[in-house]
Design a protein around this motif. Structure first.
Motif, PDB file in Angstrom:
ATOM      1  N   VAL A  38       0.861  -1.179   0.000  1.00 50.87           N
ATOM      2  CA  VAL A  38       0.000   0.000   0.000  1.00 50.87           C
ATOM      3  C   VAL A  38       0.895   1.225   0.000  1.00 50.87           C
ATOM      4  CG1 VAL A  38      -1.689   1.379   1.266  1.00 50.87           C
ATOM      5  CG2 VAL A  38      -1.923  -1.114   1.192  1.00 50.87           C
ATOM      6  N   LEU A  39       0.811   2.004  -1.082  1.00 52.59           N
ATOM      7  CA  LEU A  39       1.557   3.254  -1.208  1.00 52.59           C
ATOM      8  C   LEU A  39       0.628   4.295  -1.818  1.00 52.59           C
ATOM      9  CD1 LEU A  39       4.948   1.870  -2.548  1.00 52.59           C
ATOM     10  CD2 LEU A  39       4.687   3.217  -0.464  1.00 52.59           C
ATOM     11  N   GLY A  40       0.582   5.459  -1.207  1.00 55.37           N
ATOM     12  CA  GLY A  40      -0.300   6.496  -1.704  1.00 55.37           C
ATOM     13  C   GLY A  40       0.240   7.208  -2.927  1.00 55.37           C
ATOM     14  N   ARG A  41       1.557   7.317  -3.032  1.00 54.41           N
ATOM     15  CA  ARG A  41       2.176   8.043  -4.133  1.00 54.41           C
ATOM     16  C   ARG A  41       2.441   7.113  -5.307  1.00 54.41           C
ATOM     17  NH1 ARG A  41       7.127  11.293  -1.491  1.00 54.41           N
ATOM     18  NH2 ARG A  41       7.875  11.021  -3.648  1.00 54.41           N
ATOM     19  N   ASP A  42       1.968   7.506  -6.478  1.00 54.79           N
ATOM     20  CA  ASP A  42       2.155   6.674  -7.664  1.00 54.79           C
ATOM     21  C   ASP A  42       3.626   6.510  -8.020  1.00 54.79           C
ATOM     22  OD1 ASP A  42      -0.580   6.346  -7.895  1.00 54.79           O
ATOM     23  OD2 ASP A  42      -0.819   7.949  -9.374  1.00 54.79           O
ATOM     24  N   ASP A  43       4.430   7.567  -7.844  1.00 49.90           N
ATOM     25  CA  ASP A  43       5.841   7.456  -8.222  1.00 49.90           C
ATOM     26  C   ASP A  43       6.551   6.407  -7.376  1.00 49.90           C
ATOM     27  OD1 ASP A  43       5.592   9.088  -5.936  1.00 49.90           O
ATOM     28  OD2 ASP A  43       7.451  10.176  -6.378  1.00 49.90           O
ATOM     29  N   LEU A  44       6.244   6.370  -6.083  1.00 48.71           N
ATOM     30  CA  LEU A  44       6.863   5.374  -5.219  1.00 48.71           C
ATOM     31  C   LEU A  44       6.338   3.972  -5.530  1.00 48.71           C
ATOM     32  CD1 LEU A  44       6.999   7.154  -1.739  1.00 48.71           C
ATOM     33  CD2 LEU A  44       8.692   7.150  -3.582  1.00 48.71           C
ATOM     34  N   ALA A  45       5.038   3.876  -5.767  1.00 46.72           N
ATOM     35  CA  ALA A  45       4.453   2.573  -6.060  1.00 46.72           C
ATOM     36  C   ALA A  45       5.028   1.984  -7.350  1.00 46.72           C
ATOM     37  CB  ALA A  45       2.931   2.701  -6.166  1.00 46.72           C
TER      38      ALA A  45
END
Length: 290
Positions: free
Chosen positions: A5-12
């Motif tokens: 679960v990651l809110g930021r698309d760049d990190l995901a």
């Protein structure tokens, strides 16, 4: 399968690509807002790698849950401006007045209450605190000197209708031209605080389940490397530290505030956090920016 679960698309996207190269199946769970994933992560029924609030992680570690810090900041920001009021009151008037905060364990509230004691000499026990929900980690209750609002009450409504004098609100701040910050020149005060301490307050970090760290260490380490690179390329990189060295000061300060405010039942030393993560992954602290 490694659930994330990651809110930021760049990190995901960075994590997904890195994990895929190790051959480990990867699934990004669609949970929004991300704080709704915290309880399942802490309880072991949700994600293996999860963005969560720094205070939630501190509470989980203090309670002996099998969760670890993967030292990446997902969200950092100034906090002084989140103490708001509708009237002529200022931070100097806060003792003896009512202040609403979503949850006593909410990270924004922990930072702001720390500022109140540290910078303004406020005795927190002389404030009429109102909370609206509990912690994401079971087993923690509000301190005896904090009042839970009636069931069904909402912080924004109580604030706008004048049932409380101040509110601590970040993303939940309603739009209303009457609202103003209780701390004069809050952004400038926040910048001066950050310059003095050497960091901007950290809200969200990454946590990893201990079992996942032991079973999928190569994938977790690959994800860390990719996440660190992606975070360094983001517009917020200057205020979002990565690595144990970068997160040491924010965690130490947040832990001290949380202990003072009875958010955690015992002190959580940063070295304990580092040692547990490194033991599970089988690496020295230097491997994770130590």
């Amino acid at each position: 399968m490694m659930k994330v679960v990651l809110g930021r698309d760049d990190l995901a996207e960075a994590a997904a690509a890195a994990v895929a190269e190790t051959g480990t199946p990867y699934e990004r769970l669609d949970i929004k807002p991300v704080h709704r994933a915290s309880r399942g992560f802490v309880d072991g029924t949700g994600a293996d790698l999860c963005e969560l609030a720094i205070v939630t992680l501190l509470q989980a570690i203090a309670q002996g849950r099998e969760v670890l810090l993967l030292p990446i900041t997902a969200l950092g920001r100034d906090q002084h401006h989140t103490l708001v009021t509708l009237g002529r009151l200022t931070v100097d008037d806060i003792e003896g007045r009512s202040v609403g905060v979503r949850a006593w364990s909410q990270t924004t509230g922990v930072w702001v209450r720390g500022f109140l004691t540290e910078q303004y000499g406020v005795d927190l026990r002389k404030v009429d605190w109102r909370t609206y929900e509990g912690a994401h980690v079971d087993g923690f209750d509000d301190p005896s000197w904090v009042t839970r609002a009636p069931q069904g009450a909402k912080l924004p409504a109580d604030f706008l209708d004048g049932r409380i004098d101040f509110g601590i609100m970040g993303n939940e701040l309603p739009g209303d031209d009457r609202i103003r910050t209780a701390i004069a020149d809050a952004r400038e005060v926040a910048a001066a605080w950050a310059a003095r301490t050497g960091f901007t307050p950290v809200n969200h970090v990454l946590g990893v389940r201990e079992t996942a760290a032991r079973e999928h260490a190569p994938a977790i380490l690959a994800a860390f490397d990719a996440l660190r690179t992606a975070a360094a390329a983001a517009p917020t990189a200057a205020i979002d530290p990565a690595g144990f060295a970068g997160l040491r000061a924010p965690f130490t300060r947040a832990s001290a505030y949380a202990l003072e405010q009875e958010v955690i039942p015992r002190a959580v030393d940063f070295e304990e956090i580092v040692d547990r993560t490194c033991a599970a992954l089988g690496v020295p602290a230097s491997r994770l920016g130590g």
